[in-house]
Structures are given as C-alpha cells and as structure tokens.
Design a protein around this motif. Structure first.
Motif, short mmCIF file in Angstrom:
data_model
loop_
_atom_site.label_atom_id
_atom_site.label_comp_id
_atom_site.label_asym_id
_atom_site.label_seq_id
_atom_site.Cartn_x
_atom_site.Cartn_y
_atom_site.Cartn_z
N ASP A 108 43.51 35.02 23.41
CA ASP A 108 44.47 35.53 22.98
C ASP A 108 44.24 36.64 22.22
O ASP A 108 43.31 36.61 21.36
N ARG A 109 44.95 37.69 22.32
CA ARG A 109 44.96 39.01 21.45
C ARG A 109 45.89 38.92 20.12
O ARG A 109 47.09 38.52 20.29
N LYS A 153 50.08 36.36 17.75
CA LYS A 153 49.85 36.72 18.88
C LYS A 153 50.53 38.23 19.24
O LYS A 153 51.73 38.34 18.79
N ASP A 156 53.44 41.56 24.17
CA ASP A 156 52.96 42.44 25.44
C ASP A 156 53.57 43.88 25.35
O ASP A 156 53.02 44.63 26.08
N ASP A 157 54.90 43.86 24.99
CA ASP A 157 55.52 45.10 25.20
C ASP A 157 55.09 46.42 24.07
O ASP A 157 56.00 47.55 24.31
#
Length: 347
Positions: A108-109, A153, A156-157
């Motif tokens: 996980d980032r 987390k 993603d966008d």
C-alpha cells in the motif's frame, strides 16, 4: 521489552516520556507485533521547520540537506531542535505486524498523518536526490508506525506529491469547518478571517469555512502577488493585504474587509502573529492557531494584556475524517487545486 501502542518502547532518552518529547528514538527496522514499517519515498518538512533551516543556512541547499541528515541521525526522527516541529512522509508499506490495527497491507502507498517528530526514521540514501531547496524531500529509508499512529492510503487519482501536500495540512480545514458549524448550529453565521489565506492550510481553511456556512470569508496575505493569486482562486469574499506581525495594521485591514472576525484562523509560518490575530477577532470570538511558529505564551499573555475575551484553540492536526475531507476539498474546489499545484511547481 513489550511494545506500547503509543511507542514508549522506542524511546531511548529520556526514559518515561512520549516519543514526541524524546531526545532520541530507536529507529531499528525490526518491528514489534503491533507496528508497521514503511519504505520511505518522500518527506514533507513542515513550513516553520524548513523556513528556520533555510534562514539559518542562508538558503545553502547542501548545508540544509546536511542539517536534516544530522538531525535524523542524532535523534532517530526528524524534529527540528529550534522549532520542535517536523512534518510527515509518504512511502510504501513494507511489513505489517500481526497485531497492527492500522488496516494497511504490504504494497500500500500511504501517507503518515502523524508528525515526523514522533516517528522513528532512518535515512539510507544521504538524501542524494534532494537539493535542499524545497520542503518536499525525495528520500530512501524506513519509518515505523505504532498501534496508535494514523495513516492514510494515497488516492489513485492524485500525484503522490499533491496528496502529501494536502495531507500535511489536512487538520486545518477539518477543525475550521467544525468550529464554523458550531457557530451556525447556534444560529450565528460567522465572519471568518484566515491569516495566510493563499497558503496550503489557509486555502483549504477558506474553502472549508465557506462550505460550513460562514457568512463572509476574508483572506489575509502579506504581499501583492499573493493577493492576486488568492483573488484569482476565488476562495475568499475579500482579500486584504496586511503584515500579520503588525497588530494594528492587521486589525484595521480585517475591519475594512468586513470584520472584526468571529473566527480567525492563523496559517502562517512566521512568528509574531499572535497579537494581531487576537486584536482582529471580535469579543467572544475564536482564534485557531495552525502554525508551528506560534508562541502560545505570547498568545495567552497578549490576549490578557488586550483584555480580549476570545477562545484560543491549538490545531493539533487531527480531526476524525480530516484526510478524506481535505482531499475532497481539493477535488471539488478548483481554486484550491490551482494554488496547491502552483506551490508544488515553485518548490
């Protein structure tokens, strides 16, 4: 020795204090069952700390980089010994202890939503990819999170650098919105003044105040180009020029812009703004300090000396749901995003 959810087991000296107050932490990579190890990708130094380092070393990037490395090596964490502040980081989850409650998995980032001042940290690349001339620091190494740490987390966008910049200040808009709503719930639509309104925490706080129901928002900036930038972002009803270190000038500027403010939010990284914030706030109003450059003794004694009946709040950087709220403001407020992206481009 068993682990402790707030990290007491990582304190080397002095014994008996919490990690944030410790002089040195144990940053070894081996984790206890309730810990998480992060492979570090980027540090974000807080504004007050970076400003102090830049001024102390005359903007010499090599010297600033060396100073940060020396602090981390000596203390096992990034905590500026002058300002007492640190920042936060992004990285990839490397290992998760079987008893960790943080809800993350290897790969996980994430962004840490707790300060670097209490996060065990080791740098392994000598910060070779950082020129010392910006708050965001590419880095390799590892950091340790405790059971009571906070982590999010990365969406993603959004680019990781943009997410990090937002999450570094996400406590400010959440608390601002909470205080504004408290006024609105009492039937009062407050006037909100944000000192440092063109900055990261300031722009988010202006957007949050408007969303929460403020009657009027005032953005205070010190120089003309900041005024033009904030006006273009359309986040404040009125933009006013004033040096926040000049109490009389600041109070006059806020008055002319439609004040005094019911709520004043201090989001600047320079010392000496306490008295102006108090003087420009209405009787019975609220001052929220969101700056690590704040002297809380100056704030308290200044309010006493002015016979100012104001409530003063210390923004501690955590309100439940603060990261998600700040990211949503970034997504939905074009002016906020423009300001953040322009700041990142300058850094």
């Amino acid at each position: 020795m068993s682990s402790d959810p707030v990290g007491l087991h990582r304190v080397i000296t002095p014994s008996g204090v919490l990690p944030q107050a410790a002089e040195k932490l144990d940053a070894r990579p081996e984790i206890w069952p309730d810990e998480v190890r992060i492979a570090v990708e980027r540090l974000n130094l807080d504004a007050a700390s970076y400003r102090q380092l830049a001024e102390a070393y005359g903007g010499d990037g090599t010297a600033i980089r060396r100073a940060v490395l020396d602090i981390v090596e000596a203390r096992g964490k990034m905590q500026n010994p002058v300002t007492g502040s640190g920042g936060m980081l992004v990285g990839v989850v490397d290992e998760v202890g079987p008893e960790s409650p943080l809800g993350v998995a290897p790969g996980d980032r994430v962004a840490t939503l707790v300060s670097l001042t209490l996060t065990p940290l080791r740098i392994t690349d000598g910060l070779e990819n950082w020129d010392g001339r910006g708050k965001q620091v590419p880095a390799h190494g590892h950091a340790i999170l405790f059971a009571r740490s906070i982590v999010a987390k990365l969406p993603d966008d959004l680019e990781p650098e943009l997410s990090l910049a937002v999450m570094d200040v996400c406590g400010a808009p959440a608390l601002t919105a909470r205080v504004v709503r408290q006024y609105v719930d009492k039937g009062i639509k407050p006037v909100v003044s944000v000192i440092g309104g063109a900055g990261k925490s300031g722009s988010l706080s202006l957007a949050a105040a408007r969303h929460a129901g403020a009657a009027r928002t005032i953005g205070i900036v010190p120089v003309r180009h900041e005024s033009e930038r904030l006006a273009a972002a359309a986040l404040a009803d009125t933009v006013a020029l004033a040096d926040a270190r000049d109490p009389v000038a600041l109070a006059a500027a806020v008055e002319q812009a439609g004040g005094p403010a019911d709520i004043t939010v201090v989001c600047v990284d320079v010392p000496g703004c306490e008295h102006g914030a108090v003087l420009s706030t209405a009787t019975g109003g609220t001052v929220i300090f969101f700056s690590m450059a704040t002297s809380f003794s100056a704030a308290a004694l200044g309010a006493e000396g002015l016979a100012a009946d104001v409530t003063m709040l210390v923004g501690n950087g955590y309100v439940p749901g603060h990261a998600e709220y700040a990211i949503e403001l970034l997504r939905t407020e074009a002016g906020v995003r423009e300001l953040f992206e322009s700041r990142l481009a300058e850094d």
